[in-house]
Write a protein that holds these residues in place. Structure first.
Motif, short mmCIF file in Angstrom:
data_model
loop_
_atom_site.label_atom_id
_atom_site.label_comp_id
_atom_site.label_asym_id
_atom_site.label_seq_id
_atom_site.Cartn_x
_atom_site.Cartn_y
_atom_site.Cartn_z
N UNK A 195 -21.41 -7.14 -91.41
CA UNK A 195 -22.20 -7.85 -92.43
C UNK A 195 -21.78 -9.32 -92.48
N UNK A 196 -20.46 -9.57 -92.47
CA UNK A 196 -19.97 -10.95 -92.52
C UNK A 196 -20.43 -11.75 -91.31
N UNK A 197 -20.54 -11.10 -90.16
CA UNK A 197 -20.98 -11.80 -88.95
C UNK A 197 -22.47 -12.11 -88.98
N UNK A 198 -23.26 -11.25 -89.62
CA UNK A 198 -24.72 -11.41 -89.60
C UNK A 198 -25.24 -12.27 -90.75
N UNK A 199 -24.50 -12.35 -91.84
CA UNK A 199 -25.00 -13.10 -93.01
C UNK A 199 -25.38 -14.54 -92.67
N UNK A 241 -14.71 -19.31 -96.57
CA UNK A 241 -15.29 -18.02 -96.24
C UNK A 241 -14.78 -16.86 -97.06
N UNK A 242 -14.01 -17.14 -98.13
CA UNK A 242 -13.47 -16.04 -98.93
C UNK A 242 -14.58 -15.31 -99.68
N UNK A 243 -15.48 -16.08 -100.30
CA UNK A 243 -16.58 -15.45 -101.03
C UNK A 243 -17.50 -14.68 -100.09
N UNK A 244 -17.69 -15.20 -98.88
CA UNK A 244 -18.56 -14.52 -97.91
C UNK A 244 -17.98 -13.16 -97.54
N UNK A 245 -16.66 -13.08 -97.35
CA UNK A 245 -16.05 -11.81 -97.00
C UNK A 245 -16.08 -10.84 -98.18
N UNK A 246 -15.84 -11.34 -99.39
CA UNK A 246 -15.94 -10.47 -100.57
C UNK A 246 -17.36 -9.93 -100.74
N UNK A 247 -18.34 -10.81 -100.52
CA UNK A 247 -19.74 -10.38 -100.62
C UNK A 247 -20.07 -9.37 -99.53
N UNK A 248 -19.57 -9.59 -98.32
CA UNK A 248 -19.83 -8.66 -97.22
C UNK A 248 -19.26 -7.28 -97.53
N UNK A 249 -18.07 -7.24 -98.15
CA UNK A 249 -17.48 -5.95 -98.51
C UNK A 249 -18.32 -5.23 -99.56
#
Length: 423
Positions: free
Chosen positions: A94-98, A120-128
């Motif tokens: 998900x983190x790679x595709x967002x 990229x911290x928020x992006x990884x939290x959102x991906x999880x």
């Protein structure tokens, strides 16, 4: 499929022990028993050893892991395996595709949320969070997932909600990246293969038991039902009431139903016992799933036990067992029931923080062990809604001098919480 029900887990163990006592045809094949967690696995191992004198070569998979293994045995392992859709792995996809989708109109809210995410911290939290949500969709709403893919359990394309359009687009990108082998698709293929006319024999267990699991998604139940046509399946279900309680509803739920566009005459819900109505929703839904989606045999032996009314806890359990409303006219004994000031079968402690909760717990256990010499540490289970959060506080409280030599084992903590190396 045979179902054994009881309001006490201790009453279910002898029935399971009798089944395990009869060996399967191959002595090198394990005894398969599905459980809900490591704590139940350890307790059940000791309980079966005590019942049968010896209990060797068991296997205690969780329901999801069991179904995945049975899928691989029937369908064969796919190159794009199911584990790619496990939330921990899916989060990275998900983190790679967002970033590839943030410039699309449907993803405007996500792009706004990630606008100032320099590291990229928020992006990884959102991906999880998105990965966990997709995992819940696959297990609990497979018809929606299959509808996004242009097919559904009814064999026709599903409707796309405009508010979840971005989720659909992201999911289709994930399927293209990870392959079509997610759990919903694989379980449906398993069911079709097992129910096909003239299907060949597969390397399946001779018998499987499921013990103490309080709920399962409908998709998992359907997979187990399909397997039960080729495997002896024994379900040991904890049920607090010996009556059918699938129709009882709390007062709040009934008010919501009356507020909806439903005719008053169509409402046939009961309150039954108010605690069971308000806190037993998960078990009630599981009971409804079993009744509506399975064809089973009920065990001949009555395993329910009425605890009587010797204490406040026993009285509440007895009312729930017989589905008596303690405030109703039919429960005259309950109305005249008094509470002994020395009765501490139920106690509530208000504490200002987790550490204080752990200290009160420790002091309470020390008192119980001093009062009852026959009580053993293996007879005690400590339950908490968040093991990773409370485990350090409980371990610290039990390590102090006041606790004496109380042993403690944390059963369900994650590897990251229990290992500095992993963290």
């Amino acid at each position: 499929m045979r179902i054994y029900r009881s309001n006490r887990v201790e009453s279910l163990v002898p029935a399971l022990a009798r089944i395990a006592r009869s060996p399967v045809s191959d002595p090198f094949v394990p005894e398969w028993i599905m459980v809900q967690g490591p704590g139940m696995e350890r307790w059940l191992s000791m309980a079966l050893s005590k019942e049968n004198g010896i209990f060797a070569h068991p296997r205690f998979p969780f329901p999801r892991a069991f179904l995945v293994e049975m899928i691989d045995r029937v369908l064969g392992p796919e190159q794009d395996d199911t584990s790619r859709y496990e939330p921990e792995r899916l989060a990275w996809s998900v983190a790679a595709l967002l970033p590839e989708h943030l410039d699309q109109p449907h993803f405007t809210p996500l792009a706004h949320y990630l606008k100032d995410d320099e590291h990229g911290e928020k992006a990884l939290q959102l991906a999880r969070r998105i990965a966990e949500t997709f995992d819940h969709y696959v297990i609990h709403r497979p018809e929606m997932i299959l509808g996004w893919e242009g097919r559904s359990t009814e064999g026709r394309p599903g409707r796309v909600d405009p508010e979840t359009a971005w989720q659909r687009e992201l999911w289709l990108s994930l399927v293209e990246r990870c392959g079509p082998g997610h759990l919903a698709s694989r379980i449906l293929s398993l069911i079709e293969t097992l129910e096909a006319e003239g299907a060949r024999e597969f390397e399946l267990p001779e018998r499987v038991s499921m013990f103490g699991i309080s709920t399962l998604p409908p998709l998992f139940v359907e997979g187990l039902v399909a397997l039960s046509k080729r495997v002896a399946m024994h379900l040991f279900v904890l049920s607090p009431s010996q009556e059918y309680w699938g129709h009882i509803r709390s007062e709040r739920e009934q008010i919501r139903k009356r507020g909806a566009t439903v005719e008053e005459e169509a409402l046939h819900f009961e309150v039954g016992h108010p605690l069971l109505a308000s806190l037993g929703r998960v078990g009630r839904e599981f009971q409804e799933i079993l009744e509506s989606r399975t064809e089973y045999l009920e065990a001949d032996e009555d395993l329910y036990q009425d605890p009587g009314e010797g204490s406040l806890l026993s009285a509440i359990q007895s009312d729930i067992l017989n589905l008596r409303d303690p405030s109703g006219e039919e429960s005259s004994a309950a109305q005249s029931r008094g509470v002994d000031p020395a009765d501490d079968s139920i106690s509530i402690h208000a504490c200002h923080g987790p550490m204080r909760e752990a200290e009160v717990l420790r002091d309470r256990l020390v008192e119980l062990f001093e009062r009852d010499p026959s009580l053993q540490a293996r007879d005690v289970v400590i339950m908490t809604p968040h093991v990773d959060r409370y485990a350090p506080f409980v371990e610290a409280a039990f390590a102090s001098a006041e606790s004496g030599s109380l042993p403690l084992h944390v059963a369900d903590a994650s590897a990251r919480a229990s290992s500095e190396l992993f963290d």
